[in-house]
Design a protein around this motif. Structure first.
Motif, short mmCIF file in Angstrom:
data_model
loop_
_atom_site.label_atom_id
_atom_site.label_comp_id
_atom_site.label_asym_id
_atom_site.label_seq_id
_atom_site.Cartn_x
_atom_site.Cartn_y
_atom_site.Cartn_z
N VAL A 26 6.98 11.25 57.59
CA VAL A 26 6.54 9.84 57.33
C VAL A 26 5.97 9.35 56.13
CG1 VAL A 26 4.60 8.32 59.21
CG2 VAL A 26 6.22 10.24 60.42
N SER A 27 4.71 10.45 55.86
CA SER A 27 3.94 10.12 55.05
C SER A 27 4.83 9.87 53.35
CB SER A 27 3.13 10.82 54.65
OG SER A 27 3.48 11.28 54.05
N LEU A 64 2.31 7.15 66.54
CA LEU A 64 0.85 7.99 66.18
C LEU A 64 0.80 8.81 65.05
CD1 LEU A 64 0.79 9.83 70.20
CD2 LEU A 64 -0.79 8.28 68.23
N LYS A 65 2.16 9.17 64.24
CA LYS A 65 2.03 10.03 62.94
C LYS A 65 2.21 9.27 62.26
CE LYS A 65 5.93 13.78 64.12
NZ LYS A 65 6.72 14.28 63.14
N GLY A 66 2.07 7.94 61.99
CA GLY A 66 2.50 7.43 61.15
C GLY A 66 1.18 6.41 61.08
N GLU A 92 -1.59 6.86 57.67
CA GLU A 92 -2.03 5.84 57.51
C GLU A 92 -3.56 6.21 56.72
OE1 GLU A 92 -2.33 1.03 57.18
OE2 GLU A 92 -2.62 2.36 59.35
N ALA A 93 -4.10 7.13 58.36
CA ALA A 93 -5.28 7.41 58.46
C ALA A 93 -6.26 8.85 57.01
CB ALA A 93 -5.88 8.01 59.28
N ILE A 140 -8.22 10.22 51.79
CA ILE A 140 -8.27 10.68 50.55
C ILE A 140 -8.61 9.53 49.27
CG2 ILE A 140 -6.25 11.25 49.29
CD1 ILE A 140 -4.74 12.65 50.79
N LYS A 141 -8.46 8.65 49.45
CA LYS A 141 -9.07 7.59 48.46
C LYS A 141 -10.45 7.70 49.09
CE LYS A 141 -5.02 4.04 48.47
NZ LYS A 141 -5.27 2.65 48.52
#
Length: 696
Positions: free
Chosen positions: A95-96, A139-141, A145-146, A151-152
């Motif tokens: 998804v990412s 849920l995968k999306g 995003e989380a 990471i950021k």
């Protein structure tokens, strides 16, 4: 088996879209396995029943972040084809790869559900129209995003932690470098250091970024600028944007600053910049490394720039400019206490200066508080400044001469650095040419041409320096010396010199005067000038307000009084000649541009009627003068006889309108014998005149 059940015949009739993306070009170059895995999904599509020619690969977003779809052309193309019903399945490794933003991801899911398009990732095939599959994809999306946020946050936290200690290495501005141990140090190039120091000294002297740029241009100095690679420095003309950037950079004050700006992404994917207040900077460490100016000087420069950039409606003391208004930016309204602005009006072939207080008009629509003519005020203040400066002119002369000589020496030192740099480049080009193999003519010719170019540049720089030295020496030895001598003898001569720029007068005034308050008294026709000098001393002057247009065309009262007195003994034409001989001009002649205009009999008649003066005819009648008919009846003579008597002075004739006049009799009662005697005398006189004429 479950995947094959979801793939229907109408799905196989449409294309299979394979979306490939890596977040950065570094990942594309180094993480090659991830790229191979994404391309291998083509086999999954063929295994599900699609032909090889039906697989559409979209890999134009390589090196683009998935945080937003606004700048990803490949993803936008994918969504467009799905919405038009061309895609039977959309494939992505995970998804990412498709999106790391829930808004973009759910928009894609909604469009796929409406177009009956399947979604495939490494784990399986999903039907967005099915609730369970839709829930799992959502849920995968969310997790994708989380993950991006985590990471950021992890990377950002490490950067902020180093920045708070002053250890995070940021690109340095021109004039600084990182030394061998990673500390910030001044550039070892002496020309760069001296040029930056000269820049800040020039700004402190002129008080304006634009004037600093003009000064560098006038002196023919090139300013160092570091290229984007951060290594090479080139010398080019100083620009206003470069000057503003340097004045706002706290690095030049030896301060480590981080987080001065806040960036945000807008809906169209562009960066939005917002400056933070200094107290909200993420890191601000004074004296973190050597600087070119102090922190106090840096803050003072910012205040000067802020005052220069304020609008004309804001109270400010602006830097000196070219206009004739001497008190520009230093005038305060004596009624409301606001700063007055300078206005210029072209009238009668010249530019007049006015000081206007329009704060009430601009904010509340009311009438202007005050509008005062500037030239009388400027003249009075200028005379006061000249009188104040004359006793200290000798000491000031020596200081000015020292400053001019020091300034010329400093500029010449910078030009000398440019000559030295050109000499170094020429020597380096010579060494390259001498080391090349003479037989390799292709390389030797190129290096020889480069050496010749460097030698020409060296000759040009030397010639420019010598030319500038001659001009500086000539200006200092002739013009400057004459002005300094004149200043020693009489400062007013220099102050009133028409060749002295208005900006220099204002700059000198700024060193002496804090502000000037003006208060206009309309009834008295005067303006009070309250001057507050630096140091606290005050002075009050009074000037007469210039006349209005109606007052300027009005004849002066003393002229009207003189005309009234002359009417007793003269006619209008004679009065006009008398006024012209005395140099008296009609009212408003100078204002209409006719300084050589003169009085005429019609102008005098107009004055008599306009100001209600008693006509000469009435004055003569009050003195007992008679008309021709009355005099003839009184003397019992004819008109011709009366005219002859007036000609020979027997009776007096007083003109009141050209050749028309009244007669004054010698006595109130004249006997008939006396009249006969007068006639005999007149006839005898005429006979003698005729006889003399014949003999002649």
């Amino acid at each position: 088996m479950n995947e094959m059940l979801k793939v229907q015949s109408h799905h196989l009739e449409r294309g299979a879209y394979l979306y490939i993306r890596q977040s950065s070009m570094r990942q594309v170059m180094e993480n090659v396995e991830s790229t191979k895995r994404q391309y291998n999904l083509r086999g999954r599509a063929i295994g599900l029943g699609w032909r090889d020619d039906q697989v559409v690969v979209i890999d134009s977003d390589q090196g683009e972040s998935g945080a937003s779809a606004s700048w990803r052309e490949g993803f936008q193309h994918l969504v467009s084809d799905v919405g038009m019903g061309r895609a039977g399945i959309v494939m992505g490794l995970e998804v990412s790869r498709l999106a790391r933003n829930n808004a973009d991801w759910h928009r894609l899911l909604e469009i796929c559900a409406l177009a009956d398009t399947l979604i495939l990732d490494e784990d399986g095939v999903y039907d967005p129209a099915n609730f369970n599959d839709r829930l799992l994809l959502g849920l995968k999306g969310t997790m994708s995003e989380a993950e991006l946020h985590v990471i950021k946050a992890r990377l950002r936290g490490g950067i902020l932690n180093k920045a708070r200690r002053g250890e995070y290495r940021c690109p340095l501005p021109t004039g600084f470098i990182y030394d061998d141990v990673g500390d910030v140090a001044l550039d070892p190039d002496a020309q760069i250091r001296e040029m930056i120091t000269h820049f800040f000294e020039t700004f402190s002297r002129v008080g304006s970024a634009t004037q600093t740029v003009k000064t560098f241009s006038r002196e023919g100095l090139l300013f160092p600028s570091r290229l984007r690679n951060g290594k090479q420095v080139v010398f080019q003309p100083l620009t206003t944007s470069t000057a503003m950037r340097m004045l706002h950079n706290p690095r030049y004050a030896g301060v480590y600053a981080y987080g001065q700006r806040h960036y945000r992404r807008t809906a169209d994917g562009k960066k939005q910049l917002r400056k933070r207040d200094p107290k909200d900077w993420l890191a601000c460490i004074p004296d973190a490394h050597p600087g070119y100016i102090s922190w106090e000087q840096f803050q003072h420069n910012l205040k000067v720039l802020e005052a220069n950039g304020q609008g004309y409606q804001t109270a400010r003391a602006s830097p000196p400019r070219e206009g004739a208004a001497l008190l520009q930016g230093r005038v305060i309204c004596g009624r409301c206490g606001s700063h007055m602005s300078a206005r210029y009006a072209a009238r009668r072939g010249q530019v007049d200066t006015w000081y206007v207080c329009h704060r009430a008009y601009a904010s509340r629509g009311e009438r202007h508080c005050q509008s005062i003519a500037g030239w009388p005020v400027d003249e009075a203040v200028g005379e006061l400044i000249a009188a104040e400066m004359t006793p200290a002119a000798v000491e000031l002369t020596l200081e000015i001469r020292k400053e001019i000589e020091a300034r010329h020496d400093e500029v010449d030192q910078l030009r000398l650095r440019a000559v030295e740099r050109a000499q170094i480049d020429a020597d380096l080009a010579q060494r390259r040419f001498m080391l090349v193999d003479p037989g390799n003519r292709l390389v030797a010719d190129t290096l020889e041409r480069e050496w010749n170019d460097k030698l020409r540049m060296l000759a040009d720089v030397r010639e420019e320096r010598e030319k500038a030295l001659r001009e500086d020496r000539l200006a200092l030895n002739d013009a400057i010396r004459d002005r300094l001598v004149a200043m020693t003898e009489n400062f007013k001569t220099v102050w009133c010199d028409p060749t002295l720029p208005n900006r220099e007068r204002k700059r000198l005034l700024a060193y002496l005067v804090e502000d000037v308050t003006l208060l206009k008294f309309q009834a008295e026709g005067e303006t009070r000038i309250h001057i507050r000098f630096r140091g606290g001393r005050t002075e009050t002057l009074t000037t007469q307000n210039p006349k209005s247009s109606a007052q300027q065309v009005k004849t002066r009262p003393e002229v009207v009084e003189l005309v009234d007195k002359l009417l007793d003994d003269h006619i209008c034409a004679e009065i006009a000649d008398i006024l012209n001989v005395r140099g008296i001009r009609p009212g408003g002649a100078a204002r209409r541009g006719k300084a050589d205009a003169q009085f005429t009999d019609l102008r005098v008649i107009y004055l008599v009627k306009q100001y209600g003066l008693q006509p000469r005819y009435d004055r003569l009648r009050e003195r007992g003068m008679l008309t021709k008919a009355e005099a003839c009846a009184k003397l019992d003579i004819t008109d011709c006889t009366l005219v002859r008597w007036a000609k020979y002075g027997i009776v007096k004739r007083h003109a009141y309108n050209g050749y028309i006049g009244l007669y004054e009799l010698p006595e109130s009662n004249v006997p008939a014998k006396q009249c006969s005697r007068w006639n005999q005398l007149v006839h005898r006189a005429e006979a003698i005149r005729l006889l003399n004429a014949q003999n002649a």
